[in-house]
Write a protein that holds these residues in place. Sequence first.
Motif, mmCIF file in Angstrom:
data_model
loop_
_atom_site.group_PDB
_atom_site.id
_atom_site.type_symbol
_atom_site.label_atom_id
_atom_site.label_comp_id
_atom_site.label_asym_id
_atom_site.label_seq_id
_atom_site.Cartn_x
_atom_site.Cartn_y
_atom_site.Cartn_z
ATOM 1 N N LYS A 174 0.836 -1.213 0.000
ATOM 2 C CA LYS A 174 0.000 0.000 0.000
ATOM 3 C C LYS A 174 0.862 1.250 0.000
ATOM 4 O O LYS A 174 0.545 2.239 -0.674
ATOM 5 N N GLN A 190 0.896 4.206 -2.761
ATOM 6 C CA GLN A 190 0.629 5.588 -2.365
ATOM 7 C C GLN A 190 1.702 6.536 -2.891
ATOM 8 O O GLN A 190 1.400 7.633 -3.370
ATOM 9 N N CYS A 218 0.986 9.666 -5.452
ATOM 10 C CA CYS A 218 1.080 11.042 -4.933
ATOM 11 C C CYS A 218 2.304 11.818 -5.422
ATOM 12 O O CYS A 218 2.331 13.050 -5.318
#
Length: 425
Positions: A86, A90, A94
């Motif tokens: 995860k 991410q 981002c």
Amino acid sequence: MEEGKETKGKLTTEPKIQRTSEEERDRLSELPDFVLLHIMNFIDTKDALRTCILSKRWKDLWKHLTTLSFYQSSSLFNERVVNFNKFVSQVLSCRDGSISLINVRLVIYESIGSQLLNRIMKYAVLHNVQQLTMYIPFYYGKISTYLDPIIFSCQSLTYLSLHNLSSRPPLELPKSLQLPALKSLCLINVLFTATDNVCAEPFTTCNLLNTLVLKYCFLHNDAKILFISNSNLSSLKLMDLKIRDTFQHKVVLSTPNLSSLTVCFFEASSFTIQPLSSTCNLSCLEEGTINIATDISHPVLLGWLQVFTNVKILTLSYGTLKLILKDLSNLATMGSQPPCFVRLESLKFVTNQFRVISDEEVNKAVEYLLQNSPLIRVLLSKKLYRGCLLKYLEPVLVGLANHNRSQIGPSLEWDHNHQHHKGGL
């Protein structure tokens, strides 16, 4: 009011330490963004991301990183593996996508889903990655079912280091690597397949390739020859190649500009490296190293030496030297002739304090190796490291007196502690 403390019945006072405004300054945050980013590129991305809580200025700074370094430690619980995956997702979502990537480093000891791995590869390619390092256990073997081959046609990649951490099976690579900008390549535990014939020629199209390291590499069943063909290649290191022990399987070089060649073989198994040959005379070869720690046949060793005939500096390991001496004790090999080293300037034997070898044994090996070379004298340099460097130099006359040659030959350096020697193994 001053604070006090009681010592042996007496009350003493200590003034509070007053910090000046100069001492309270946040000097790190005063640095310009490009300096902070340069520092952050040297640490793990997870640690770089943690800086976002420092202040508003740091909140989005990590999104401009040009190096992504993901490290998954071993012995992780399933929950932590999920959290790691995860986190990587991410970061990719981002990060500022308008900024190109310079370096991507993946160190994965447990597992990573093929979907996430391929997402990382595509993200790296789309953002013009220049350097890629991967330590990953490829359990499935075939690259088409685990790793998207898009990374092997990346136009911007200049450095690739691929370490397959799983012992079996080796990772099967595409038949040809379409990496036009690649300058340095390291492959560990991979499998090469043949193209249109029995030859595996994976490096021919890497026109800028300068440095190549191959370790624990295999040939597919349809391939009999690993053909390393590249006119730009300058440095080549072959370590424990797992080529089948048959007469048909071999390694062939076509590297006319090669200046450094290292051949290492440490593991005894059902595989062995086959006679190494070259389609050219390697006239640019400056340095050569043969490091053997297991038995190989005498014809194979002579074949390797033949490739080094134009080398200027030749380094032989302790194991190589002992193998030569063992072969010399066999009457069946006494008639075999080593090649003529026409450009040899320095011959080095490398050992350490735990592997003792006598001067007589060294001289015997030198006499055999240089019997066809234009030499008459060798300089033996013993280097002992016991807090300081002690040099003992002595002329050693090799068994070529019957040739009446007057020129002074190359030097022979004997290093007893190779870990301190610049050219050591």
